[in-house]
Design an enzyme around this catalytic site. Structure first.
Site, PDB file in Angstrom:
ATOM      1  CG  ASP A  12      13.990 -19.927 -11.118  1.00 32.42           C
ATOM      2  OD1 ASP A  12      14.137 -18.865 -11.517  1.00 32.42           O
ATOM      3  OD2 ASP A  12      13.164 -20.181  -9.983  1.00 32.42           O
ATOM      4  CE  LYS A  15      16.744 -20.344 -18.076  1.00 39.13           C
ATOM      5  NZ  LYS A  15      16.352 -21.167 -16.503  1.00 39.13           N
ATOM      6  N   GLY A  39      14.835 -13.753 -14.579  1.00 43.72           N
ATOM      7  CA  GLY A  39      15.875 -12.396 -13.753  1.00 43.72           C
ATOM      8  C   GLY A  39      17.223 -13.908 -12.604  1.00 43.72           C
ATOM      9  CG  HIS A  40      20.295 -14.722 -15.396  1.00 46.86           C
ATOM     10  ND1 HIS A  40      19.333 -14.761 -16.124  1.00 46.86           N
ATOM     11  CD2 HIS A  40      21.315 -13.584 -15.227  1.00 46.86           C
ATOM     12  CE1 HIS A  40      20.831 -14.567 -16.650  1.00 46.86           C
ATOM     13  NE2 HIS A  40      20.795 -13.593 -16.575  1.00 46.86           N
ATOM     14  CD  GLN A 221      10.242 -18.005 -18.937  1.00 47.69           C
ATOM     15  OE1 GLN A 221      10.580 -18.023 -19.872  1.00 47.69           O
ATOM     16  NE2 GLN A 221      10.514 -16.752 -18.073  1.00 47.69           N
ATOM     17  N   GLY A 299      10.655 -13.037  -5.912  1.00 47.85           N
ATOM     18  CA  GLY A 299      10.758 -13.053  -4.400  1.00 47.85           C
ATOM     19  C   GLY A 299      10.132 -13.707  -3.640  1.00 47.85           C
ATOM     20  CG  ASP A 330      27.549 -24.873  -3.597  1.00 50.40           C
ATOM     21  OD1 ASP A 330      26.409 -25.289  -5.114  1.00 50.40           O
ATOM     22  OD2 ASP A 330      27.115 -23.902  -2.849  1.00 50.40           O
ATOM     23  CB  SER A 407      27.483 -24.588 -11.528  1.00 44.88           C
ATOM     24  OG  SER A 407      27.484 -23.551 -10.595  1.00 44.88           O
TER      25      SER A 407
HETATM   26  P1  IMP Z   1       4.608 -16.367 -16.574  1.00 43.75           P
HETATM   27  O1  IMP Z   1       5.396 -16.591 -17.221  1.00 43.75           O
HETATM   28  O2  IMP Z   1       4.851 -14.771 -15.322  1.00 43.75           O
HETATM   29  O3  IMP Z   1       3.098 -16.601 -17.088  1.00 43.75           O
HETATM   30  O4  IMP Z   1       3.825 -17.322 -15.742  1.00 43.75           O
HETATM   31  C1  IMP Z   1       4.327 -18.710 -15.580  1.00 43.75           C
HETATM   32  C2  IMP Z   1       4.326 -19.677 -14.712  1.00 43.75           C
HETATM   33  O5  IMP Z   1       5.744 -19.629 -14.837  1.00 43.75           O
HETATM   34  C3  IMP Z   1       4.268 -19.489 -12.820  1.00 43.75           C
HETATM   35  O6  IMP Z   1       4.750 -20.413 -12.800  1.00 43.75           O
HETATM   36  C4  IMP Z   1       5.904 -18.824 -13.049  1.00 43.75           C
HETATM   37  O7  IMP Z   1       6.711 -18.597 -11.348  1.00 43.75           O
HETATM   38  C5  IMP Z   1       6.823 -19.688 -13.761  1.00 43.75           C
HETATM   39  N1  IMP Z   1       7.963 -18.617 -14.472  1.00 43.75           N
HETATM   40  C6  IMP Z   1       7.882 -17.762 -15.132  1.00 43.75           C
HETATM   41  N2  IMP Z   1       9.505 -17.339 -15.678  1.00 43.75           N
HETATM   42  C7  IMP Z   1       9.298 -18.073 -14.432  1.00 43.75           C
HETATM   43  C8  IMP Z   1      11.191 -17.835 -15.013  1.00 43.75           C
HETATM   44  O8  IMP Z   1      12.166 -17.265 -14.860  1.00 43.75           O
HETATM   45  N3  IMP Z   1      11.812 -18.723 -13.416  1.00 43.75           N
HETATM   46  C9  IMP Z   1      11.101 -20.174 -12.634  1.00 43.75           C
HETATM   47  N4  IMP Z   1       9.527 -19.975 -12.413  1.00 43.75           N
HETATM   48  C10 IMP Z   1       9.413 -18.942 -13.736  1.00 43.75           C
END
Ligand code: IMP
Length: 418
Positions: A12, A15, A39-40, A221, A299, A330, A407
């Protein structure tokens, strides 16, 4: 120039926005790991485009986007994402979107097993429950279903039967849940296979003759969610660091000189696990509301904290970062004082080295004067408030890596070169 882009924190980092910006000067954009746990959102002229699997390069004309072998694909989610982008007027076809035949498929049993394992675990991870972990488990234990198997009627039937013969008793006897019926999965998933078939393309063969093109490898990630280098077991199940970019895309023939590391101007984390600079109370509320720190995928409210340079230093080393990108500067606007972690305290000793166990350290802070003017409208480094420039310069000096982009807002144009 070929570029790898990775997150330096716990995901998060913003990116997506940076990728959208870099796409202008790239020909091929490849995602190399993770799945729809990521997700973005890209905002163009107030219109929001949400991405989980499709590289956001599809928003620009003439770019080729690819989903590499290192990615795990939930076909239903991918099809829905493609449909929703198409509805928003984005052109998606087999010409600009290619999917590796070696991607593994996330099946319904992966999703339920992800949730059930999480429920049973004494030490919760806080997964996204998207079936990511169980799918990678099957890949490594060689019972996974790849795209190439998925689009082949017979291979799919055989592998699905084989998997259900193992998973159903596990679901029923260990977890006390109902197993899956072959027929219902098969008929539903055959439709997905047919829809995705035109997009399947052996990326290694296809891109080899195009190796002089400009490639952008899009990481999902962040470093501390990496299965090896992250805060295990509170990690995701893929390799997030830059070293996996070529492996996860099948494009080892592409030379990479530029490795960009993206970090937020503060730190966030979703899910469980250690977080030395984590904030509670008013400051947590401040970051969550001002930074809209709620997961794009689930969410969930994100945990928030000050910038941790010990952590970033380690991330820089782990991916051999050549340039930094600082996002969401910002969000710090208006704070009287800003803290930055420059060392850890461990058993009454101060250490600057990254420890193998992050759970028992306390942050040592350096304090910076905040700024009252807004960074949001700045479109060059010299337009930033003096204190914001000092903050950025300190990060650069501490990490001995140049900041290439900054950014300062959600809008597409709110990013500039330092
Ligand atoms: P998993 O990838 O769903 O198995 O989750 C494993 C850990 O990675 C958890 O703590 C999730 O919240 C975190 N996680 C997985 N994908 C993301 C992401 O895109 N952004 C932030 N945290 C993520």
């Amino acid at each position: 120039m070929n570029t790898v882009l990775v997150g330096l924190q716990w995901g998060d980092e913003g990116k997506g926005k940076v990728i959208d910006y870099l796409c202008r000067d790239s020909d091929v954009i490849v995602r190399f790991q993770g799945g729809n746990n990521a997700g973005h959102t890209v905002v163009i002229d107030g219109k929001k485009f949400v991405f989980h699997l499709v590289p956001s390069g599809v928003l620009r004309k003439g770019k080729v986007c690819a989903i590499g072998n290192g990615v795990v694909v939930d076909p239903k989610v991918l099809i829905e994402e493609m449909e929703s982008l198409k509805k928003q007027g984005v052109s998606i076809s087999a010409r600009n979107l290619k999917i590796s035949p070696f991607c593994h498929i996330i099946m319904p049993y992966h999703k339920i097993m992800d949730a059930l394992r999480e429920k049973r675990r004494m030490q919760k991870i806080g997964t996204t429950k998207r079936g990511i972990g169980p799918c990678y488990v099957d890949k490594v234990s060689r019972c996974g279903i790849r795209m190439v198997d998925f689009i082949n009627e017979e291979a799919f039937a055989l592998k699905l039967k084989d998997n259900l013969a193992e998973k159903n008793p596990l679901l029923e006897k260990v977890y006390g849940e109902k197993g899956f019926s072959f027929d219902s999965i098969y008929s539903e998933y055959r439709k997905y296979a047919q829809a995705l078939k035109p997009y399947i393309c052996d990326l290694t063969d296809h891109f080899y003759p195009l190796k002089s093109k400009r490639f952008l490898f899009e990481g999902a990630q962040g470093t501390f969610l990496d299965i090896d280098f992250g805060t295990y077991p509170f990690v995701t199940s893929s390799s997030v660091v830059a070293g996996n970019a070529l492996l996860g895309s099948g494009l080892s023939f592409v030379p990479v000189k530029r490795i960009l590391g993206v970090a937020k101007a503060y730190t966030t984390r979703v899910g469980e696990g250690p977080f030395p600079t984590e904030l509670k109370g008013d400051m947590l509320n401040y970051f969550q509301s001002k930074g809209s720190e709620f997961g794009a995928t689930t969410g969930r409210p994100r945990r928030c904290g000050w910038l941790d340079l010990v952590l970033l230093k380690r991330a820089v080393i782990s991916s051999n970062i050549t340039h930094l990108v600082i996002t969401k500067l910002d969000i710090l606007d208006g704070l009287e004082e800003i803290k930055v972690c420059t060392a850890y305290k461990y058993r009454n000793k101060t250490c600057k080295q990254f420890p193998t166990d992050l759970s028992c350290v306390e942050p040592v802070y350096r304090e910076f004067k905040g700024w009252s003017d807004s960074c949001n409208m700045a479109r060059s480094f010299k337009n930033l408030p003096l204190e914001a420039r000092r903050y950025i310069n300190f990060i650069e000096e501490f990490l001995s890596v140049k900041v290439l982009f900054i950014s300062v807002g959600e809008k597409r144009e709110a990013i500039f070169k330092k």
